[in-house]
Scaffold this motif. Structure first.
Motif, PDB file in Angstrom:
ATOM      1  N   SER A 187      -9.234  27.565  61.852  1.00 54.01           N
ATOM      2  CA  SER A 187     -10.067  27.474  63.052  1.00 54.01           C
ATOM      3  C   SER A 187     -11.245  26.532  62.857  1.00 54.01           C
ATOM      4  O   SER A 187     -11.877  26.147  63.822  1.00 54.01           O
ATOM      5  CB  SER A 187     -10.563  28.861  63.454  1.00 54.01           C
ATOM      6  N   VAL A 188     -11.564  26.132  61.594  1.00 54.51           N
ATOM      7  CA  VAL A 188     -12.711  25.229  61.437  1.00 54.51           C
ATOM      8  C   VAL A 188     -12.366  23.850  61.985  1.00 54.51           C
ATOM      9  O   VAL A 188     -11.202  23.453  62.006  1.00 54.51           O
ATOM     10  CB  VAL A 188     -13.182  25.089  59.961  1.00 54.51           C
ATOM     11  N   ASP A 189     -13.439  23.171  62.399  1.00 50.65           N
ATOM     12  CA  ASP A 189     -13.225  21.889  63.045  1.00 50.65           C
ATOM     13  C   ASP A 189     -13.219  20.743  62.027  1.00 50.65           C
ATOM     14  O   ASP A 189     -13.526  19.616  62.351  1.00 50.65           O
ATOM     15  CB  ASP A 189     -14.359  21.683  64.060  1.00 50.65           C
ATOM     16  N   ARG A 207      -6.325  21.524  61.587  1.00 52.07           N
ATOM     17  CA  ARG A 207      -7.094  20.378  62.074  1.00 52.07           C
ATOM     18  C   ARG A 207      -6.613  19.098  61.387  1.00 52.07           C
ATOM     19  O   ARG A 207      -6.446  18.064  62.004  1.00 52.07           O
ATOM     20  CB  ARG A 207      -8.581  20.604  61.758  1.00 52.07           C
ATOM     21  N   LYS A 294     -14.299  15.141  58.330  1.00 52.91           N
ATOM     22  CA  LYS A 294     -15.101  15.526  59.487  1.00 52.91           C
ATOM     23  C   LYS A 294     -14.947  14.467  60.573  1.00 52.91           C
ATOM     24  O   LYS A 294     -15.031  13.272  60.286  1.00 52.91           O
ATOM     25  CB  LYS A 294     -16.563  15.621  59.042  1.00 52.91           C
ATOM     26  N   ASP A 295     -14.715  14.928  61.800  1.00 56.51           N
ATOM     27  CA  ASP A 295     -14.538  13.994  62.907  1.00 56.51           C
ATOM     28  C   ASP A 295     -15.901  13.435  63.326  1.00 56.51           C
ATOM     29  O   ASP A 295     -16.767  14.184  63.772  1.00 56.51           O
ATOM     30  CB  ASP A 295     -13.886  14.747  64.078  1.00 56.51           C
TER      31      ASP A 295
END
Ligand code: ADP
Length: 544
Positions: A187-189, A207, A294-295
């Protein structure tokens, strides 16, 4: 892990595959058979005569073992190995009918463990039924309900059930924990990847599965360094196999904020900031790596919008500045100007030129790739350059009630880009005045030590926090105090100053104490004597 099969495959990071040989019925049964064989060998080596039951049990054991090794378990339903465990219980039941006895009853624990481990609660029920029906009932019916027999059988059955129950509940707790961590990791982004020590993907989260879908539409082989639609921070040049973040991590490198773009469709491509950390085993040896993606697409797009904005504003400023400069120079060509007006116009020209350079620098820094500064080196009297920079800063110092001092030799000739060095000194002096409260002092000094020229700008101002010192020279960085006290600035001055100093093969350092002041020190190398370049340092003097 499914990465090899599909680009968007994902697994959970908590279950790196550990070899579980006992999940294979052939292996588990062979272990059981070995223990049965041990029981038989010891039993037949004793003085007492065994009856027919052990032989019958042994025959059954051979059949079950051969079946366990020969059957295609992968193609059989998941419950099929349960039959094997029940057969083992039945073999124990047969062995137990032998009056000589032996240790076989304790072997009931093995099918119990197997059933509890792989079939949970149902496995425990099967163990209870199997041990009761195949071992306890025949034994009690055969030998009768005498106390020692009941005790032997009952205790063995209860131990087998307890073992089955214990392992089933431990596995269920672990399984629950695994599901919870898998849910969190998924669930982490942030995309997460775990590599083993050979760069083979162990796990990726959901992700990262999305990012891999963009980077590898054709699928991914599950190894670090695979080429794909992966581009460096500029968004256009393809990242090579060796520079791929996974390849760097697989070589044991640790890093932060390596920027890449994945995908080539302008609408869907994403910018990622990648960090990697090494995973070590208990002996401290390299055991793999963990990567986080990381996005940062919105941030990168905002940066490029800002660059475009800065660039277009700078272009707009250039034309009026050129016109001011041109007309002021035309005015200066007149012969009828009073000396005072002429000197004031000279100040206008000088400052217009500074402004033009600043605008040029803004344009320069707004480019994604910072080109090297174009330096025009000429022999220059640095002392004069420093004195002029200080002179230009005097009005600001007076306005801020800051005492400004300068100490230079009479002359100090060095081959530099005079305008650029003036700009650097200008930046340092104007900062020193800006960040020094009323009543403070700023001292500028030019000198030579053994093999270099030093320009020192010392102030008694607010100082710079140690945490900010490393980032002072990065573009658009402004320390907290500058923001808090709304002191004007854009955070480019020191960045450009450093480029100028480094362009001259020099160094710039800062020492500072919060509340007491800062000292910026620029060191420029003196040319080697062999080069025969003149360095004239004459008569130290002072001016203001
Ligand atoms: P600007 O002054 O336009 O903000 P600079 O790049 O020149 O940008 O400086 C970056 C930051 O460094 C400033 O915002 C300020 O916080 C800090 N700084 C620079 N010089 C000094 C100084 N002499 N004393 C205290 N802080 C300084």
């Amino acid at each position: 892990m499914a990465v090899g099969e599909s680009a968007g495959g994902h697994g959970d990071l908590t279950t790196a595959p550990a070899p579980d040989v006992f999940a294979r019925p052939g292996v588990a049964q062979s272990l059981c058979t070995a223990l049965f064989a041990l029981d038989l060998v010891l039993r037949f080596s004793g003085p007492a005569e065994s009856g027919p039951w052990p032989r019958a049990g042994a025959g059954l054991l051979v059949v079950v073992t051969v079946a366990a090794l020969a059957l295609p378990w992968r193609r059989l339903p998941a419950w099929a190995p349960v039959v094997l465990a029940l057969c083992d219980l039945a073999i124990i039941g047969v062995f137990r009918l032998d009056p000589v006895g032996g240790g076989s009853a304790v072997l009931m624990v093995l099918p119990g463990l197997y059933l509890g481990r792989y079939h949970g609660r149902r496995g425990v029920i099967t163990t209870s039924l199997g041990t009761t029906l195949f071992v306890a009932v025949p034994s009690l019916a055969y030998f009768g309900w005498d106390g020692p027999n009941v005790s032997r059988i009952l205790l063995s059955v209860l131990v087998a059930i307890a073992a089955s129950l214990a392992i089933a509940s431990a596995v269920s707790r672990l399984e629950r924990q695994r599901r919870v961590s898998a849910a969190i990791v998924d669930s982490v982004d942030v995309g997460l990847v775990l590599l083993d020590d050979e760069g083979v993907y162990q796990a990726v989260n959901r992700r990262h599965g999305d990012f891999m879908g963009l980077a590898y539409p054709e699928g991914h082989a599950g190894r670090a360094g695979q080429l794909g639609l992966v581009y460096s921070a500029d968004g256009t040049s393809e990242v090579t196999t060796t520079d791929m973040p996974t390849a760097l991590a697989a070589r044991g490198e640790e890093f932060d904020d390596v920027r890449i773009w994945v995908g080539d469709d302008p609408l869907t491509r994403r910018a990622l900031s990648v960090s990697a950390r090494v995973v070590r085993d208990s002996g401290g040896r390299f055991d793999g790596a963990a990567l986080a993606y990381k996005d940062v697409t919105d941030f990168m797009r905002a940066l490029s919008v800002k660059d475009e904005f800065v660039s277009s504003v700078s272009h707009e400023l250039r034309t009026p500045l050129t016109s001011i400069h041109g007309y002021t120079q035309l005015l200066l060509e007149r012969d009828d100007l009073p000396a005072e007006v002429r000197s004031q116009l000279a100040v206008v020209v000088r400052n217009t030129e500074r402004l033009q350079r600043l605008v040029g620098d803004l344009l320069h820094t707004s480019r994604a790739e910072e080109d090297a500064l174009d330096l025009q080196r000429r022999e220059t009297d640095l002392a004069e350059v420093v004195r002029q920079a200080v002179q230009a800063a005097e009005p600001a110092a007076r306005e801020n009630d800051v005492r400004l001092e300068v100490r230079t030799p009479e002359r100090l000739v060095l081959k530099v880009d005079a305008q650029r060095i003036a700009q650097a000194v200008d930046n340092l002096v104007s900062n020193a005045i800006k960040y020094t409260p009323r009543g403070g002092e700023v001292a500028v000094e030019l000198g030579i030590d053994a093999n270099r020229v030093e320009i020192t700008v010392r102030d008694t101002g607010v100082g710079i926090d140690a945490a900010d010192r490393d980032r002072l020279f990065t573009r658009f960085f402004r320390a907290r105090h500058a923001e808090e006290q709304s002191i004007q600035g854009v955070g480019l001055g020191l960045n450009i100053t450093r480029s100028i100093v480094e362009g001259h093969a020099g160094r710039i350092d800062v020492e500072s104490e919060v509340g007491r002041g800062s000292t910026f020190r620029v060191r420029l190398p003196l040319p080697g004597k062999a080069a025969g370049e003149p360095v004239g340092a004459e008569v130290p003097g002072s001016g203001d």
